[in-house]
Design a protein around this motif. Structure first.
Motif, PDB file in Angstrom:
ATOM      1  N   LEU A  27       0.839  -1.124  -0.044  1.00  0.00           N
ATOM      2  CA  LEU A  27       0.063  -0.103  -0.008  1.00  0.00           C
ATOM      3  C   LEU A  27       0.693   1.326   0.043  1.00  0.00           C
ATOM      4  CD1 LEU A  27      -2.795  -1.255   2.291  1.00  0.00           C
ATOM      5  CD2 LEU A  27      -3.084  -1.132  -0.028  1.00  0.00           C
ATOM      6  N   ASP A  29       4.974   2.930  -1.822  1.00  0.00           N
ATOM      7  CA  ASP A  29       6.001   2.965  -2.888  1.00  0.00           C
ATOM      8  C   ASP A  29       6.929   1.646  -2.668  1.00  0.00           C
ATOM      9  OD1 ASP A  29       5.163   5.240  -4.649  1.00  0.00           O
ATOM     10  OD2 ASP A  29       4.808   5.997  -2.645  1.00  0.00           O
ATOM     11  N   ALA A  30       7.244   1.593  -1.173  1.00  0.00           N
ATOM     12  CA  ALA A  30       8.337   0.970  -0.794  1.00  0.00           C
ATOM     13  C   ALA A  30       8.231   0.493   0.621  1.00  0.00           C
ATOM     14  CB  ALA A  30       9.663   1.818  -0.802  1.00  0.00           C
ATOM     15  N   SER A  86      10.742  -9.762  -1.393  1.00  0.00           N
ATOM     16  CA  SER A  86       9.807  -8.707  -2.065  1.00  0.00           C
ATOM     17  C   SER A  86       9.481  -9.476  -3.175  1.00  0.00           C
ATOM     18  CB  SER A  86      10.820  -7.622  -2.456  1.00  0.00           C
ATOM     19  OG  SER A  86      10.186  -6.516  -3.115  1.00  0.00           O
ATOM     20  N   LEU A  87       8.002  -9.382  -3.758  1.00  0.00           N
ATOM     21  CA  LEU A  87       7.378 -10.132  -4.336  1.00  0.00           C
ATOM     22  C   LEU A  87       7.029  -9.279  -5.808  1.00  0.00           C
ATOM     23  CD1 LEU A  87       5.618 -12.664  -5.357  1.00  0.00           C
ATOM     24  CD2 LEU A  87       3.594 -11.370  -4.138  1.00  0.00           C
ATOM     25  N   SER A  88       7.275  -9.632  -6.958  1.00  0.00           N
ATOM     26  CA  SER A  88       6.696  -9.048  -8.171  1.00  0.00           C
ATOM     27  C   SER A  88       6.099 -10.000  -8.817  1.00  0.00           C
ATOM     28  CB  SER A  88       8.031  -8.399  -8.844  1.00  0.00           C
ATOM     29  OG  SER A  88       7.514  -7.883 -10.102  1.00  0.00           O
ATOM     30  N   GLY A 121       5.894  -5.226  -2.977  1.00  0.00           N
ATOM     31  CA  GLY A 121       6.308  -5.613  -4.242  1.00  0.00           C
ATOM     32  C   GLY A 121       5.168  -5.106  -5.388  1.00  0.00           C
ATOM     33  N   ASP A 122       4.945  -5.758  -6.182  1.00  0.00           N
ATOM     34  CA  ASP A 122       4.267  -5.066  -7.437  1.00  0.00           C
ATOM     35  C   ASP A 122       3.536  -6.111  -7.748  1.00  0.00           C
ATOM     36  OD1 ASP A 122       4.068  -3.468  -9.741  1.00  0.00           O
ATOM     37  OD2 ASP A 122       5.801  -4.652 -10.699  1.00  0.00           O
ATOM     38  N   THR A 123       2.389  -5.891  -8.523  1.00  0.00           N
ATOM     39  CA  THR A 123       1.556  -6.760  -9.506  1.00  0.00           C
ATOM     40  C   THR A 123       1.444  -6.196 -10.613  1.00  0.00           C
ATOM     41  OG1 THR A 123      -0.508  -5.942  -8.751  1.00  0.00           O
ATOM     42  CG2 THR A 123       0.331  -7.705  -7.397  1.00  0.00           C
ATOM     43  N   PHE A 124       1.363  -7.018 -11.925  1.00  0.00           N
ATOM     44  CA  PHE A 124       1.229  -6.259 -13.273  1.00  0.00           C
ATOM     45  C   PHE A 124       0.656  -7.552 -14.084  1.00  0.00           C
ATOM     46  CE2 PHE A 124       5.441  -8.142 -12.951  1.00  0.00           C
ATOM     47  CZ  PHE A 124       5.450  -8.951 -14.152  1.00  0.00           C
ATOM     48  N   ASN A 133       8.642 -13.175  -9.630  1.00  0.00           N
ATOM     49  CA  ASN A 133       9.936 -12.835  -9.217  1.00  0.00           C
ATOM     50  C   ASN A 133       9.967 -12.579  -7.618  1.00  0.00           C
ATOM     51  OD1 ASN A 133      12.599 -11.863 -10.247  1.00  0.00           O
ATOM     52  ND2 ASN A 133      12.033 -10.524  -8.725  1.00  0.00           N
TER      53      ASN A 133
END
Lengths: 325, 325
Positions: A27, A29-30, A86-88, A121-124, A133
């Motif tokens: 929630l 940026d980092a 960290s999850l992407s 992390g990040d979802t895309f 990743n």
């Protein structure tokens, strides 16, 4: 297809609740990761991709766990205690709420099992297939990092656990294998759910002169370690440790050889070298710790890996390890 | 297609030479990153994927730079100095030596520009298209992390730089845009090569009551900040800072509105809030630093973002930000 949340819903419902207190992310940026005092930071990244590292349709909880575990295996090989991941997450176009719920369950389970924090992390969108990743962060005492570049002639070569089950598990997932149902299930489990050797971090850090994890096949990975160290190695095929399940399956599948197991991927065992002087002490300590390490050969000058068969003659192998390309 | 190296060659020839002294990786399982004394570790991950975040055929040097820069933008928004990046590179099946050479050039250039270390990573096959995942690691003084959850009613809202060029750049890349060649080139450059606001880390860390980077569109990202902080915001459309190139293009493309720019993605500018008491001091400091921040509105109680047009009436917008799904 079960109902699918939007990106915000996906993150808020499934991923953010797993992130640690300090990890404002997903929630934010980092995230901040607490480093214990007096330790150095160790970093590693490994991705798993659909159609390359796993088959379409694999249980998503297992995928989350595998993505974490292959990274913890790298940290363990360096003698580093894992702190966080960290999850992407790149989602293929056919994901739904059930998929992500199951994925989050696996993720949450492994965060607990290994006592690590999810630092966000990040979802895309990943139209070409799911890509997971993970970057894992670990801690190590200064000077205790175990490299793969430091093996010396005369060092003994050890592997943890047993070799080749994950390779058989992949064949089993593809229904390319004969065998007892128990054995087939055992190797499939091993393929889907590696067991990173985090309990061996202490002994690796204390005794290994060089180390790496075995992810692309024992022989090929030992070649990498040798190349990085500027040495060669001789190992004996009959010393390669096999599980009862693997031996049972080998018996029923005469076309599969010991060398196939020693060059197949996904073991996630540790490959370490120990100086000759400390080998005895290391073996006693491993026994006391109940951490299974088997001596399979030794480091020599020169280059390349020679695998000796039961007859004392070198075995020629064309394929040395799994290639990603 | 130029000759293609194998995985070992790819890593040894192109990527390993870029990794720092301490970063034994890519030739090891992991790397050590030196943390400066007395700082906390900040972690962020962001991936860019072909067909989602960039068009097939984009210059690979630019892709490497974009993947790094979107992550440094996240760190900057938290007030964190970048230390290093970890790269996980999924290669589509059509890569060749020229592609990776060019990619490595861009990567190496940005490591220098930003004074950061490559802490290794991973390469893998990604049959569905290139996927570049970067995890960036940064340092911050304890207690100085700037969250997006801490904006309060009465705070002034600022953005850095100019908004909407990257959105126009994407249209330009798709040849969907009229305009002077200079303007079209300028916005395309901005789309392909974001400029993370690393020079603003100090001022953000000192003055921001809350901050995030603008990656999915100003309005939508401000909504995210508001939601995370439990507040609302009012901004005035005519205060949104535009570049000369963007204004030139708007003139020649009457179908494109200011709201399109304020909801388009890829700005990688900073969105920050500053308490009313400190706003004057912040503006003087920004002026002295020559860091461009424009006040666009204020935080209010309630929720949601209201954009007021030049006539003083709220503008209704259906699309608020770029969605990844």
């Amino acid at each position: 297809m079960a109902k699918r949340p939007d990106e915000a819903g996906l993150i808020e419902t499934y991923l953010a609740p797993l992130a640690g207190k300090q990890s404002f992310s997903f929630l934010d940026d980092a995230a901040i990761l607490d480093m214990p005092e007096g330790f150095e930071l160790v970093v590693t990244s490994d991705a798993i991709a659909e159609g390359v590292h796993f088959l379409k349709g694999t249980n998503p909880a297992r995928l989350a766990q595998k993505a974490i575990r292959v990274n913890l295996s790298d940290l363990a090989a360096k003698g580093s205690k894992p702190l966080g991941v960290s999850l992407s997450l790149g989602l293929s176009d056919d994901w739904d709420a059930g998929w992500i719920e199951n994925f989050a369950e696996g993720l949450g389970a492994d965060l607990k099992v290994f006592g690590i924090e999810l630092t966000g992390g990040d979802t895309f969108r990943s139209p070409g297939g799911t890509v997971i990743n993970v970057t894992a962060l670990g801690a190590i005492r200064p000077g205790r990092y175990v490299s793969r570049t430091t093996a010396k002639p005369g060092d003994a070569v050890y592997v943890s656990g047993t070799i080749g089950e994950a390779y058989l598990g992949l064949l089993s997932a593809r229904h390319d294998l004969a065998g007892r149902q128990d054995d087939l299930s055992a190797v499939l489990e091993r393929y889907e759910l590696p067991e990173p050797r985090v309990q061996s971090i202490g002994i690796v850090s204390e005794f290994a002169s060089a180390a790496m994890d075995i992810s692309d096949g024992l022989v090929g990975d030992l070649e990498k370690l040798c190349r990085a160290s500027g040495v060669g190695a001789k190992i004996e095929a009959q010393n390669i440790p096999l599980s009862a399940a693997a031996m049972g399956i080998l018996e029923k599948n005469p076309a599969i050889s010991l060398i196939d197991l020693a060059t197949g991927g996904d073991d996630y065992e540790l490959l370490i070298t120990v100086t000759a002087e400390r080998a005895g002490q290391f073996e006693r300590q491993a026994l006391a710790d109940k951490t299974p390490f088997r001596r399979i050969g030794e480091i020599v000058s020169g280059n390349g890996v020679e695998v000796t068969g039961p007859d004392g003659f070198p075995i020629k192998t064309a394929k040395r390890s799994y290639s990603h390309f």
